[in-house]
Design a protein around this motif. Sequence first.
Motif, PDB file in Angstrom:
ATOM      1  N   PRO A   1       0.584   1.026   3.283  1.00 16.22           N
ATOM      2  CA  PRO A   1      -0.041   0.858   1.989  1.00 16.22           C
ATOM      3  C   PRO A   1      -0.931   2.205   1.674  1.00 16.22           C
ATOM      4  N   TRP A   2      -1.068   2.544   0.502  1.00 23.52           N
ATOM      5  CA  TRP A   2      -2.034   3.617   0.024  1.00 23.52           C
ATOM      6  C   TRP A   2      -2.822   2.663  -1.046  1.00 23.52           C
TER       7      TRP A   2
ATOM      8  N   ILE B   1       0.374   1.404  -3.858  1.00 22.74           N
ATOM      9  CA  ILE B   1       1.779   1.515  -3.538  1.00 22.74           C
ATOM     10  C   ILE B   1       1.808   1.342  -1.833  1.00 22.74           C
ATOM     11  N   ALA B   2       3.001   0.677  -1.570  1.00 22.21           N
ATOM     12  CA  ALA B   2       3.107   0.371  -0.114  1.00 22.21           C
ATOM     13  C   ALA B   2       4.518   0.579   0.334  1.00 22.21           C
ATOM     14  N   ILE B   3       5.015   0.730   1.393  1.00 19.20           N
ATOM     15  CA  ILE B   3       6.196   1.015   2.072  1.00 19.20           C
ATOM     16  C   ILE B   3       6.400   0.374   3.438  1.00 19.20           C
ATOM     17  N   ARG B   4       7.612  -0.116   3.800  1.00 16.74           N
ATOM     18  CA  ARG B   4       7.818  -0.773   5.042  1.00 16.74           C
ATOM     19  C   ARG B   4       8.874   0.434   5.662  1.00 16.74           C
TER      20      ARG B   4
ATOM     21  N   LYS C   1       6.627  10.113  12.713  1.00 18.51           N
ATOM     22  CA  LYS C   1       5.418   9.107  12.721  1.00 18.51           C
ATOM     23  C   LYS C   1       4.347   9.799  11.277  1.00 18.51           C
ATOM     24  N   GLN C   2       5.098  10.031  10.358  1.00 14.75           N
ATOM     25  CA  GLN C   2       4.393  10.521   9.279  1.00 14.75           C
ATOM     26  C   GLN C   2       4.791   9.860   8.056  1.00 14.75           C
ATOM     27  N   PHE C   3       3.921   9.535   6.876  1.00 17.37           N
ATOM     28  CA  PHE C   3       4.219   9.228   5.649  1.00 17.37           C
ATOM     29  C   PHE C   3       3.166   9.968   4.579  1.00 17.37           C
ATOM     30  N   SER C   4       3.685  10.240   3.567  1.00 19.34           N
ATOM     31  CA  SER C   4       2.879  10.969   2.663  1.00 19.34           C
ATOM     32  C   SER C   4       3.049  10.384   1.197  1.00 19.34           C
TER      33      SER C   4
ATOM     34  N   CYS D   1      -4.737   6.326   3.072  1.00 22.24           N
ATOM     35  CA  CYS D   1      -3.655   5.607   3.632  1.00 22.24           C
ATOM     36  C   CYS D   1      -4.066   4.562   4.538  1.00 22.24           C
ATOM     37  N   ALA D   2      -3.092   3.646   4.917  1.00 20.64           N
ATOM     38  CA  ALA D   2      -3.594   2.525   5.884  1.00 20.64           C
ATOM     39  C   ALA D   2      -2.211   1.980   6.654  1.00 20.64           C
TER      40      ALA D   2
END
Lengths: 113, 112
Positions: free
Chosen positions: A34-35, A48-51, A71-74, A90-91
């Motif tokens: 999640p952000w 907003i969040a993503i799986r 292993k990155q998200f933005s 970010c979390a």
Amino acid sequence: QQQVKQSPQSLIVQKGGISIINCAYENTAFDYFPWYQQFPGKGPALLIAIRPDVSEKKEGRFTISFNKSAKQFSLHIMDSQPGDSATYFCAASTQTSGSRLTFGEGTQLTVNP
Amino acid sequence: DVKVTQSSRYLVKRTGEKVFLECVQDMDHENMFWYRQDPGLGLRLIYFSYDVKMKEKGDIPEGYSVSREKKERFSLILESASTNQTSMYLCASSPQGPETQYFGPGTRLLVL
């Protein structure tokens, strides 16, 4: 293993520009990303969040891009507005950690008019 | 509307004092959390609780304790406040599982 590294620490963008905040993690068991957005004097709130079963999620002007192999998200904020000026975190969490989140260090975004 | 309230927005305490920070949620959430927020360090978890009378240490529990006697209330206790505990303290709650955490407005604590 449990860390989430966030960059940049601060970001200044002109109104209408694109804001990009990056996060990297080591723990491959993380499966929820999640952000959170925090305005001055307020607690953080979910933005907003993503799986990891999808590579991108968009909600309005906000988009999460997820790269499992790296292993990155933005977080991308399109058409940034002065009202987007806030601190962004970010979390990440795992199935076994339940609701426990590991947070990044935070990014202070300033959008100039 | 979800609501997490914290007993104080600002607190000034002396070194060695015992400090109580109270948090109340009205959403019947099982989980409650205490974080401290410091510039450049993000949100660091102090303690959390999955149920009444249950508590688990977070990443930085030293110098803190917690109490959860009722489902809606989670207290953070600084047994003997020190200057390095000057910080913003945030409480949050959430349902079970990887769900949204709802934060209170925070308590800014200054220890002199």
